[in-house]
Design an enzyme around this catalytic site. Structure first.
Site, PDB file in Angstrom:
ATOM      1  N   CYS A   1       0.792  -1.229   0.000  1.00  0.00           N
ATOM      2  CA  CYS A   1       0.000   0.000   0.000  1.00  0.00           C
ATOM      3  C   CYS A   1       0.821   1.274   0.000  1.00  0.00           C
ATOM      4  O   CYS A   1       0.405   2.260  -0.614  1.00  0.00           O
ATOM      5  CB  CYS A   1      -1.088  -0.005   1.064  1.00  0.00           C
ATOM      6  SG  CYS A   1      -0.520  -0.304   2.704  1.00  0.00           S
TER       7      CYS A   1
ATOM      8  N   ARG B   1      15.841   1.610   0.918  1.00  0.00           N
ATOM      9  CA  ARG B   1      15.698   0.395   0.115  1.00  0.00           C
ATOM     10  C   ARG B   1      15.207  -0.755   0.980  1.00  0.00           C
ATOM     11  O   ARG B   1      15.659  -1.892   0.852  1.00  0.00           O
ATOM     12  CB  ARG B   1      17.002   0.045  -0.609  1.00  0.00           C
ATOM     13  CG  ARG B   1      16.759  -0.846  -1.855  1.00  0.00           C
ATOM     14  CD  ARG B   1      18.056  -1.379  -2.448  1.00  0.00           C
ATOM     15  NE  ARG B   1      18.920  -0.334  -2.905  1.00  0.00           N
ATOM     16  CZ  ARG B   1      20.242  -0.310  -2.669  1.00  0.00           C
ATOM     17  NH1 ARG B   1      20.828  -1.282  -1.987  1.00  0.00           N
ATOM     18  NH2 ARG B   1      20.972   0.689  -3.110  1.00  0.00           N
ATOM     19  N   SER B   2      14.262  -0.450   1.874  1.00  0.00           N
ATOM     20  CA  SER B   2      13.689  -1.491   2.723  1.00  0.00           C
ATOM     21  C   SER B   2      12.884  -2.456   1.869  1.00  0.00           C
ATOM     22  O   SER B   2      12.432  -2.105   0.764  1.00  0.00           O
ATOM     23  CB  SER B   2      12.786  -0.859   3.783  1.00  0.00           C
ATOM     24  OG  SER B   2      11.638  -0.323   3.158  1.00  0.00           O
TER      25      SER B   2
ATOM     26  N   ASP C   1      20.734   3.328  -0.377  1.00  0.00           N
ATOM     27  CA  ASP C   1      20.674   2.981   1.033  1.00  0.00           C
ATOM     28  C   ASP C   1      22.037   3.259   1.631  1.00  0.00           C
ATOM     29  O   ASP C   1      22.903   3.863   0.993  1.00  0.00           O
ATOM     30  CB  ASP C   1      20.163   1.557   1.282  1.00  0.00           C
ATOM     31  CG  ASP C   1      21.202   0.498   1.012  1.00  0.00           C
ATOM     32  OD1 ASP C   1      22.321   0.834   0.571  1.00  0.00           O
ATOM     33  OD2 ASP C   1      20.886  -0.679   1.238  1.00  0.00           O
TER      34      ASP C   1
ATOM     35  N   PHE D   1       8.192  10.018   2.704  1.00  0.00           N
ATOM     36  CA  PHE D   1       7.199   9.070   3.220  1.00  0.00           C
ATOM     37  C   PHE D   1       7.554   8.568   4.622  1.00  0.00           C
ATOM     38  O   PHE D   1       6.812   7.788   5.214  1.00  0.00           O
ATOM     39  CB  PHE D   1       6.944   7.906   2.247  1.00  0.00           C
ATOM     40  CG  PHE D   1       8.081   6.933   2.064  1.00  0.00           C
ATOM     41  CD1 PHE D   1       8.321   5.928   2.993  1.00  0.00           C
ATOM     42  CD2 PHE D   1       8.887   7.004   0.946  1.00  0.00           C
ATOM     43  CE1 PHE D   1       9.356   5.021   2.822  1.00  0.00           C
ATOM     44  CE2 PHE D   1       9.938   6.105   0.767  1.00  0.00           C
ATOM     45  CZ  PHE D   1      10.167   5.101   1.699  1.00  0.00           C
TER      46      PHE D   1
END
Lengths: 318, 318
Positions: A146, A181-182, A204, A269
């Protein structure tokens, strides 16, 4: 500071049409959908976030059930919710144990109830640019994590997606920097924007990678390339990007504003503020947080799960 | 060659809504507007172009009168058309004599009948980012040279103007290369796009200039800067541009396609083909010619002149 040339756009503005879409879709259903939130976490911030999710759910026409359990009972509660026909969607407030065990628990959520779109089935489809669950019929759309989907909707709102280009190629020519870059957001987001045609620079703490579908989008899905750290230093890449997206979960981290070219589109975000306010003097469009869009998209995902279920049931009937 | 990732967009597609707008506006008038074309030029191409203008005029509801005269009678005919109340718009097919005398003749067309928007009054307003003829009332819109205005409409269609940004700043963050700095198109176009927020690189045979309103659009109108020819060589600038516009009136000139980055928006306004077809493998959107948009905008300008006249007459009556 004079009036900035650019604009700050609030998540609430972008979320509005999706909230309305969700309300209208719920009204067309013959039942009130139920989302279960599983909280096995002592962090007061997690509790606050869970309550906020609940309020939003109720205000948009959903039933929200918060189940607070002990860590060691989480697995049992989750399996119970998976089996409960009155439950349409499930989410767990992580972290609970830490990396690996949490991932096991995350994957235990039935794909049919995974509102966050985090099941490996959905990741696989996203990474491989597969948009439906039931080829060749292509009636059931695959879910999209999401936060990544919220980002796509935000980029559409901001005019970054160009509707004149072919569907699937609408970011062609755009350069996007993503700092994070999770596995939850940064990597799927980079893959998704590259699949839509962008050249993505994924940053990252270790290195910078490039995600693209090739120069002229000749590939069906993105290819990842490690970049030479000197030739492609952040100082060189960032000022060339059309869009800069950050998601660093740390209050002490600030993206260096002097690397933001005038007129760039800037989106944060993270729940932390990754930009000092002077970014407003440089950004063309600045979205300081995205939570309200993400929750609207989460509920839109829940409706997608219900849709997909109804399509499957219809197929079985025939 | 596989199917290109980008698209070729024809001028006819972009012109369509403007043709419809013009037809509807003519229908609302109590008379049929008249455009006079003055041809004092032996070039068969000019005659062909004049005939094509005539056909388009008639098909959109206008009366077109082609007046063919000897060079030395052109001034007299022009003055006569200026005075003739039945004539709403006038255009001359240049070149006739050559630079200076042609410019004298061009400026002799009454600003009230100058459909091409080439009077120095209109240029002045464009260069100074003045959008109305009658401040502070701001009811009569200043005319815009029709090729430049056509280009704006094309860039709007292609999604380069971003409607989420403030009006007047909608090209903020965009880099545009324009190869042509003629007084008719290249220079006013560069000024206009810079006034709308773009960073414009204006190329002619002598040098490259930058047109901007300052880093953060702090200026009301554009500033022009000569660029260092080594630091800002075409080879370095072109690949960084979001949009490349060419208007080189020579069949032998070809813009080097290897300087077009993948996904760039490419527009040619020359009647010569400034790009080889392999540009389609690189361009995100490619508009190979713009003539049909320009003529629709020319007629829209004619209606603007009629509007402005009616507003002036109303003011006098009161």
């Amino acid at each position: 500071m004079s009036r900035p040339a650019g604009r700050t756009i609030l998540a609430s503005t972008i979320a509005k049409p999706y909230q309305e879409e969700v309300i209208n879709a719920v009204n067309r259903l013959s039942f009130r959908p139920t989302l279960v939130g599983l909280l096995a976490n002592d962090d007061p911030a997690a509790k606050m976030y869970a309550n906020w999710t609940g309020k939003t759910c109720e205000s948009l026409g959903f039933t929200y059930k918060l189940i607070e359990v002990n860590k060691n009972e989480l697995e049992t509660s989750l399996i119970k919710a998976n089996k409960d026909d009155s439950v349409n969607g499930i989410m767990v407030y992580f972290p609970v144990f830490g990396d690996k065990q949490d991932q096991y628990l995350q994957q235990l959520i039935s794909p049919e109830k995974d509102v966050e779109g985090l099941n490996f089935l959905y990741y696989h489809n996203l990474y491989h640019n597969v948009r439906f669950l039931d080829p060749p019929h292509n009636q059931q759309k695959s879910l999209i994590p999401c936060t990544s989907l919220a980002m796509v909707k935000i980029l559409e709102y901001l005019g970054v997606y160009n509707n004149i280009l072919h569907y699937g190629n609408r970011l062609y020519g755009k350069k996007v920097l993503i700092v994070n870059r999770s596995e939850i957001v940064g990597r799927p987001l980079a893959a998704m924007l590259a699949n839509d045609g962008a050249t993505v620079y994924s940053v990252d703490i270790n290195n910078i990678q490039q995600f693209t579908r090739g120069d002229n989008l000749s590939e069906h899905r993105h290819i990842v390339k490690d970049l030479d750290p000197e030739e492609y230093a952040l100082e060189k890449i960032a000022p060339q990007c059309d869009v800069i997206i950050t998601g660093v979960p740390s209050d002490s981290y600030k993206f260096p504003v002097d690397l933001v070219s005038y007129g760039t589109i800037v989106i944060n975000f993270s729940s932390s503020k990754n930009f000092d306010d002077d970014v407003k003097e440089r950004a063309g469009l600045y979205v300081p947080s995205i939570g309200k869009v993400t929750i609207a998209i989460l509920l839109r995902n829940l409706l997608r799960l219900i849709d997909n279920k109804q399509i499957r049931e219809k197929v079985v009937e025939q």
